[in-house]
Design a protein around this motif. Structure first.
Motif, mmCIF file in Angstrom:
data_model
loop_
_atom_site.group_PDB
_atom_site.id
_atom_site.type_symbol
_atom_site.label_atom_id
_atom_site.label_comp_id
_atom_site.label_asym_id
_atom_site.label_seq_id
_atom_site.Cartn_x
_atom_site.Cartn_y
_atom_site.Cartn_z
ATOM 1 N N TRP A 1 50.553 54.136 58.493
ATOM 2 C CA TRP A 1 49.842 53.618 57.323
ATOM 3 C C TRP A 1 48.386 54.083 57.354
ATOM 4 N N GLU B 1 40.910 57.058 51.773
ATOM 5 C CA GLU B 1 39.645 56.445 52.189
ATOM 6 C C GLU B 1 39.495 56.381 53.702
ATOM 7 N N GLY C 1 52.692 57.574 53.400
ATOM 8 C CA GLY C 1 52.397 57.625 51.974
ATOM 9 C C GLY C 1 52.889 56.438 51.175
ATOM 10 N N GLU C 2 53.913 55.768 51.648
ATOM 11 C CA GLU C 2 54.471 54.627 50.924
ATOM 12 C C GLU C 2 55.277 53.810 51.923
ATOM 13 N N ASP D 1 56.004 55.285 61.550
ATOM 14 C CA ASP D 1 55.641 54.971 60.170
ATOM 15 C C ASP D 1 54.132 54.758 60.154
ATOM 16 N N ILE E 1 45.264 64.216 50.987
ATOM 17 C CA ILE E 1 44.562 63.898 52.234
ATOM 18 C C ILE E 1 45.472 64.145 53.439
HETATM 19 C C1 WTA Z 1 50.326 53.632 50.621
HETATM 20 C C2 WTA Z 1 48.077 58.639 51.819
HETATM 21 C C3 WTA Z 1 53.178 51.616 53.322
HETATM 22 C C4 WTA Z 1 49.387 52.433 50.590
HETATM 23 C C5 WTA Z 1 47.895 58.829 53.333
HETATM 24 C C6 WTA Z 1 48.019 53.066 50.634
HETATM 25 C C7 WTA Z 1 51.664 53.232 52.696
HETATM 26 C C8 WTA Z 1 48.227 54.310 49.814
HETATM 27 C C9 WTA Z 1 51.863 53.905 53.923
HETATM 28 C C10 WTA Z 1 47.278 55.411 50.188
HETATM 29 C C11 WTA Z 1 52.815 53.359 54.845
HETATM 30 C C12 WTA Z 1 50.373 54.970 52.752
HETATM 31 N N1 WTA Z 1 53.428 52.211 54.502
HETATM 32 N N2 WTA Z 1 52.317 52.098 52.414
HETATM 33 N N3 WTA Z 1 53.097 53.934 56.001
HETATM 34 N N4 WTA Z 1 51.041 54.979 53.922
HETATM 35 N N5 WTA Z 1 50.761 53.935 51.996
HETATM 36 O O1 WTA Z 1 45.304 57.580 49.535
HETATM 37 O O2 WTA Z 1 49.596 51.737 49.387
HETATM 38 O O3 WTA Z 1 47.348 58.951 48.919
HETATM 39 O O4 WTA Z 1 47.007 52.248 50.096
HETATM 40 O O5 WTA Z 1 46.879 58.231 51.263
HETATM 41 O O6 WTA Z 1 49.577 54.710 50.099
HETATM 42 O O7 WTA Z 1 47.591 56.591 49.516
HETATM 43 P P1 WTA Z 1 46.730 57.897 49.745
#
Ligand code: WTA
Length: 649
Positions: free
Chosen positions: A416, A420, A390-391, A414, A313
Motif C-alpha cells: 500500500w 504522495e 494500486g488497489e 500487497d 508513480i
Molecule cells: C490505492 C499508486 C489498497 C489507495 C501506488 C491509494 C491501494 C491509491 C493499495 C493511490 C493497496 C494503492 N491496497 N489500496 N495495496 N495501493 N492503493 O497515487 O486508495 O496512483 O490511496 O499510487 O491507490 O494511488 P496512486
C-alpha cells in the motif's frame, strides 16, 4: 465513506494465514529485529548504505509541519546513483534492462555501461538545446528504452520533469505543461499497442498549442508513423542525441541539493484540477531504494519485473529509480499482455527467468479471467516474490496469484502506498511476515502508520475501521502541491493536527495487520488508476449538449471499480446511442481513454438534496443495484425510481 462493499465483505471474512517459508526467511534481506529499529537511525543508516553522496548530509530531518526536509546539507545526483557509480564499481557489464518490444523478436539487452552511454548522449543532446539545471521538462512517452534514458538524462542535468502517462489526452498533457511552465517536451511518434501504432506526437502537437512556454519538442522515432514536425520547434531524437559524445566526463552529473525538486507527478484529487505532487531528490531516492531492496528481497542476481507503466508513480519508483539505485536487473515490456496472445507475460517470465513480478490486482484478475492455462504453458519456477499494488486486492485474486503464478509457494506482498508517499508504506516483508490474503500487513520500518477515528484518536487493533494516517514524516513524502501550498495543507494536514491524512479507509486487526479498504473521498480507482469523479463531471459538462452530470463508481469484478455517469442533456438534445458514444469520446479527449465511463445513463433529472447537491451516494446505490439508502432529504424521490429503471434497461 464510499467503498465497494463486495470486496470489503470478502476481506472481513478472510482468516487464512501463510507464515514465511523458513528457507526463504534464512536468506532474506530483512532479518529478525528489523522492525525494532529506531526510525531515525534506520533512515540515517539506509541513506548512507544505499546512496552515494557528493556531500554528506549534516542533519537527518527538519519537521516544520506540514513541511519536511530530509538529509539537510546533503548533495547528490540521482543519475549518478542509478548509473555512473555502478559502472565505476565494476558493474558495467551487468544488465540494467532487458527490454522487450511488443512486436515479437524485438529485444534489447541494455547493460549499465550501455545505459550510461545512452544517458550521457541524451543529456548532451538535451544540453545542446538549452536544458540545464532547473529547466522544466515534460515527458510523454511509452515503454521504450528512451523513457528511462530521458528521465535519467534530465536527472543528470538537474532538470525537474513531469512524465505524463501516454494514455492521457492532449488537454491533460497541455494543462500539466502549462501548470508546470514546461519549456521542453520529449515524446515519441507513436507507441505500439496491441499490434497497432497508438499516436503520441499528434497529441503532443495539440497539447503544445495550449502550452506556449514549450520551446522545443524532441521526438523519438519508434513506429515510423507519419508525424508533422514544426520547423524551429520540433526535433528528432536521433538528430539531437545520436551524434553526441557518450564520455561521462563530457557531461558530469550536476550536484543537487537534497531538497531540490526532483519531479512532479500530477494526480487526481477531489476537485477537477489535478494536483502537482512535488518530490524531492534525496528523500525520494532513499525511500524508493530502501523499500525496493527489502520488500522484493533484491539480491545481486535478481531479475525483477514491475509491469506498471513508467508514466505512473509505480513506474517512476519501481521501474526506474528504486531498481537502478540498487543496481538491479529489470525487465521492461512495451506492449499489452494479450499481444500476440494471452501468454505473453508468462513467456517473458520464462525467457528472462524473472524472480520478482510486481503488478496491479486488475491485471491479476484479468489473467484470472483469461484462465490459468496460459501460465501453465510456461516455466515460471524462477519466481520467488509476487507483488501487488494500486488497489485493494481481493482474497480470491491474491490466492489465484500465489497458486497459479507462484506455484502455491511464493509470498505475495500487497504493497500500500500513494503518489504522495513516493514509496511503499505498508507491506509484508517476504521473509518475515505471516501473510493474510487481502492484507497489506505492517507498516515498513520507519513508517508510523495508524488508523484514526473521526476525532483523531488512534483506533486500537481489532477495534474497527477509520482513517488511514501517517503520524511522522518519512523521507520520500511529497513536499507540497506545486504552486498550491494552501491546498496541500487543506487536503492532507487540516483534518488531524498530528498526522497525514492519506484519503483511504483502513482497519487494523487484532494481530496489528492493516487492511486497506478504499478511498474516503471522490477519488475512484479504476484498474489501479486514480480518477476523480469531479474531473469527469467537468469533462462531461464541458460538452455543449450537457446540462448536468454526476459520476460515481460501481463495483467491477475485473477493474475493481467502474465509472458510471448520469447525464442530463440540455433542451433539444437527444439521448441517443450516438450521443452516448459522443459523450464517452468527449471524456476521452478531455482526460484520456482511461476516464471514459463504462456506463452512461441519460436522465431528465438527477437526485438532488433540497439544498441542490447531487446525491452521489444514492446514484452509487442505483449503479450497484443495492438497496437504496435514505432518500428522505431528496427533493423528488421519484427521480430515483426512474433512474433505476433506466439503468436496468
Ligand atoms: C490505492 C499508486 C489498497 C489507495 C501506488 C491509494 C491501494 C491509491 C493499495 C493511490 C493497496 C494503492 N491496497 N489500496 N495495496 N495501493 N492503493 O497515487 O486508495 O496512483 O490511496 O499510487 O491507490 O494511488 P496512486
Amino acid at each position: 465513506m464510499a467503498q465497494n462493499t463486495q470486496n470489503i465483505d470478502a476481506l472481513m471474512a478472510e482468516e487464512r494465514t501463510y507464515p514465511p517459508d523458513p528457507e526463504f526467511a534464512a536468506q532474506a534481506n530483512a532479518q529478525a529485529g528489523f522492525y525494532d529499529q529506531d526510525p531515525d537511525e534506520f533512515w540515517e543508516k539506509e541513506a548512507r548504505e544505499r546512496i552515494t553522496w557528493f556531500t554528506d548530509f549534516n542533519a537527518l530531518k527538519q519537521w516544520d509541519r506540514p513541511h519536511a526536509r530530509w538529509y539537510l546539507g546533503g548533495r547528490l545526483n540521482a543519475c549518478y546513483n542509478c548509473v555512473d557509480r555502478h559502472v565505476e564499481n565494476g558493474l558495467g557489464d551487468k544488465v540494467a534492462y532487458y527490454w522487450e518490444g511488443e512486436p515479437a523478436d524485438e529485444r534489447l539487452t541494455i547493460t549499465y555501461a550501455d545505459l550510461q552511454s545512452r544517458v550521457v548522449k541524451a543529456a548532451n543532446g538535451f544540453r545542446s538545446l538549452g536544458i540545464g539545471k532547473g529547466t522544466k521538462v515534460a515527458v510523454y512517452m511509452g515503454m521504450i528504452p528512451e523513457s528511462p534514458v530521458t528521465l535519467l538524462a534530465l536527472a543528470r542535468l538537474g532538470a525537474p520533469f513531469t512524465f505524463v502517462f501516454g494514455g492521457f489526452s492532449a488537454q491533460a498533457l497541455g494543462s500539466r505543461m502549462v501548470e508546470m511552465e514546461c519549456e521542453y517536451l520529449v515524446t515519441q511518434d507513436a507507441s505500439n499497442r496491441r499490434g497497432k501504432a497508438s499516436p503520441l506526437k499528434p497529441i503532443a502537437d495539440e497539447a503544445m498549442d495550449m502550452a506556449p512556454t514549450v520551446k522545443h519538442c524532441v521526438t523519438v522515432r519508434r513506429t515510423g508513423s507519419d508525424v508533422t514536425m514544426k520547423q524551429g520547434r520540433d526535433l528528432w531524437w536521433h538528430d539531437v542525441v545520436d551524434t553526441q559524445s557518450d564520455d561521462p566526463a563530457s557531461c558530469p552529473c550536476e550536484p543537487m541539493d537534497a531538497e531540490d525538486m526532483f519531479f512532479l507527478m500530477f494526480s487526481s484529487g477531489t476537485t477537477g484540477r489535478p494536483k502537482g505532487i512535488v518530490h524531492s531528490t534525496a528523500g525520494y531516492l532513499v525511500g524508493v531504494a530502501t523499500t525496493h531492496y527489502y520488500v522484493f528481497d533484491i539480491k545481486p542476481d535478481t531479475v525483477y519485473w514491475c509491469a506498471a507503466d513508467i508514466g505512473w508513480i509505480t513506474g517512476h519508483s519501481y521501474i526506474v529509480f528504486g531498481p537502478l539505485a540498487n543496481a538491479t536487473t529489470s525487465v521492461i515490456y512495451e506492449g499489452t499482455p494479450d499481444f500476440p496472445d494471452k501468454a505473453r507475460w508468462w513467456e517473458i517470465i520464462e525467457r528472462y527467468r524473472v524472480n520478482v513480478l510486481y503488478t496491479a490486482p486488475t491485471s491479476i484478475r484479468t489473467h484470472m479471467k483469461w484462465g490459468a492455462h496460459h501460465a501453465e504453458q510456461h516455466d515460471l519456477s524462477s519466481l520467488k516474490v509476487l507483488g501487488s499494488v494500486g488497489e485493494p486486492i481481493n482474497p480470491e485474486a491474491w490466492l489465484w496469484y500465489r497458486d497459479h503464478i507462484g506455484a502455491g509457494r511464493t509470498p505475495v506482498v500487497d504493497t500500500w502506498w500513494q503518489t504522495e508517499t513516493g514509496m511503499i508504506m505498508v507491506s509484508p516483508l517476504p521473509g518475515l511476515t505471516t501473510l493474510k490474503p487481502g492484507s497489506a500487513t505492517r507498516p515498513f520500518p520507519g513508517v508510523e502508520a495508524a488508523v484514526y477515528d473521526e476525532q483523531g484518536k488512534e483506533i486500537a487493533p481489532g477495534e474497527g475501521a477509520g482513517y488511514m494516517v501517517v503520524k511522522a514524516p518519512w523521507p520520500s513524502m511529497f513536499r507540497t502541491l506545486y504552486g498550491d501550498d494552501e491546498r496541500f495543507r487543506e487536503t492532507y494536514w487540516d483534518k488531524f493536527p498530528d498526522a497525514y491524512l492519506a484519503g483511504d479507509s483502513a482497519r487494523v486487526d487484532a494481530d496489528g495487520d492493516f487492511w486497506l479498504m478504499g478511498r474516503i473521498d471522490d477519488v475512484m480507482n479504476v484498474s489501479g488508476h486514480r480518477l476523480s469523479t469531479t474531473e469527469i463531471e467537468s469533462a462531461l459538462v464541458d460538452h455543449p449538449d450537457v446540462a448536468q452530470a454526476a459520476v460515481v463508481s460501481r463495483y467491477d469484478a475485473t477493474t475493481g471499480q467502474a465509472i458510471v455517469a448520469y447525464v442530463t442533456l440540455k433542451e433539444g438534445a437527444e439521448g441517443s446511442t450516438e450521443k452516448l458514444a459522443e459523450l464517452r469520446d468527449h471524456v476521452g479527449t478531455q482526460i484520456g481513454p482511461i476516464a471514459k465511463p463504462a456506463n452512461l445513463v441519460f436522465s431528465d433529472e438527477l437526485p438532488m438534496t433540497r439544498s441542490g447537491k447531487i446525491m452521489r451516494r444514492l446514484l452509487k446505490d442505483v449503479a450497484e443495484n443495492r438497496e437504496l439508502g435514505d432518500t428522505t432529504t431528496l427533493a423528488d424521490p421519484s427521480v430515483v425510481d426512474e433512474l433505476k429503471q433506466r439503468s436496468e434497461n
